[in-house]
Design an enzyme around this catalytic site. Structure first.
Site: not given
Ligand SMILES: Cc1ncc(COP(=O)(O)O)c(C=O)c1O
Length: 393
Positions: A182, A210, A241
């Site tokens: 991310s 992502h 997202k």
């Molecule tokens: C790689 C990754 N996994 C999981 C999440 C968590 O997702 P959510 O925003 O749906 O809780 C994020 C969000 O920031 C992320 O970037």
């Protein structure tokens, strides 16, 4: 006189200010869009995860409103008591079909999907082999599981293999990587990690937060992109997202999903989504399949913007996705770059420690399918102007 037991909060905040790491929350005055008003200033928004612009898509709005009219605004219970509505089951069936797995389970967020899954499928005698840049929700899930955590250098499958080769085969061993990282926008070493998992009989898990809606056919994610169907036991995705709504899910075998129904603590102990959330997510999966031009536009914009930043001389790291970091080094400089861009009419959030390493502070950009070329050119011109005045380029 009573000594304030919370005094350390103000001390900690003062220290964040000193290090240039203190951030006031930016507040959107209206919708989450490519160009929007934030803190009462109209800006080109390069900081959302709204890759396809679905947060304001008319089909999602309509399905959500419909669900509110017919099903109400809340589910009223956790899934395992009275909070499983037929629309939740419909979403899980649709996601499983979309991901080409036997079954899927939806969680309240991507964070709880990762943390709830990793912590429930392993125990204290087991091992987790994790990429050093994996998301915080994976790290927290790993800690909660009480398994031994072995971290391998970023994307280094040979190092992961070396670690795995030393571990007892009779224990459960989970290899885990983000699909798209991310903060850097690069891809996990998934084919090579799957080889290691196959060779040593490990469980393979990928967090595709992502990548869902971005990579693979119709946005099926990195497993589809790398053609790894059947080799990744646990696929996590988010609905927050590119899907534009809220939630996370795990796709895999029927046995895995039923196990999570019985063991994943966020599933067992936290109320399920309002029906409107499930309805909007269902509409989003329809849109991924009926409007593939959105994903094409996302990639066109990505190529245009990334090439623009690179030709200006910015360090954009090793990104392979619509996430393009502009790496500047120390946090105060990154925050200054972000603040001055905002004054110019571009919102690109500065990111420092502990989200990224202390010497890798950056401004992170994410383009979407809904940015116009004029908006992206305006953003590039602003990056050029501010980047030069701060000596970043
Ligand atoms: C790689 C990754 N996994 C999981 C999440 C968590 O997702 P959510 O925003 O749906 O809780 C994020 C969000 O920031 C992320 O970037």
């Amino acid at each position: 006189m009573r000594v304030d037991p919370l005094i350390y909060f103000s001390e900690e905040l003062a220290s964040l200010k000193e290090q240039g790491l203190y951030r006031a929350l930016r507040v959107l005055d209206g919708e989450q869009k490519a160009q929007t008003s934030i803190d009462h200033r109209v800006v080109v928004n390069l900081s959302s995860n709204n890759y396809l612009g679905l947060t304001t898509h008319p089909k999602l709005r309509e399905r959500a409103l419909d669900a509110i009219r017919t099903l109400g605004v809340g589910s009223g219970s956790v899934r395992t008591i009275a909070g499983t509505m037929s629309i939740h089951m419909e979403l899980e069936r649709t996601l499983a079909e979309f991901k080409r797995t036997e079954a899927a389970v939806v969680f309240q967020s991507g964070f709880t999907a990762n943390a709830g899954t990793v912590s429930s499928i392993l125990g204290k005698d087991d091992f987790i082999i994790s990429d050093e840049l994996n998301h915080a929700s994976i790290i927290d899930g790993a800690r909660l599981s009480r398994a031994t955590i072995k971290v391998f250098p970023h994307r280094d499958a040979a190092a992961a293999r070396e670690i795995v080769s030393q571990l007892p085969r009779e224990r459960k061993r989970l290899i885990i990587s983000d699909g798209v990282f991310s903060m850097d926008g690069d891809l996990g070493a998934l084919p090579e990690l799957c080889d290691v998992a196959d060779e040593f009989g490990c469980i393979m898990m990928v967090d595709d937060a992502h990548a869902s809606g971005v990579f693979g056919r119709n946005g099926r994610g990195t497993i589809d992109h790398f053609e790894l169907h059947g080799r990744v036991d646990v696929q996590v995705g988010t609905l927050s997202k590119a899907i534009g709504v809220l939630g996370g899910y795990v796709a895999g075998s029927k046995a895995l999903i039923e196990f999570l129904y019985h063991r994943a603590r966020p599933f067992l102990f936290s109320t399920s989504h309002p029906p409107a959330v499930a309805a909007a997510c269902l509409a989003a999966i329809d849109v991924l399949q009926s409007e593939p031009q959105l994903i094409e536009r996302l990639w066109d914009n990505t190529r245009f913007f990334k090439a623009g930043l690179q030709s200006l001389g910015f360090n954009t790291g090793s990104s392979q996705s619509p996430i393009t970091p502009v790496i500047v080094g120390d946090a105060p400089r990154a925050m200054k770059l972000s603040d001055q861009l905002f004054q110019e009419g571009v919102f690109a959030q500065g990111i420092g420690f502990p989200t990224v390493a202390r010497d890798k502070a950056r401004v992170r950009t994410i383009v979407t399918a809904t940015h116009t070329r004029d908006e992206l050119q305006f953003a590039l011109d602003s990056f050029a102007k501010v980047g030069r005045s701060l000596g970043v380029i």
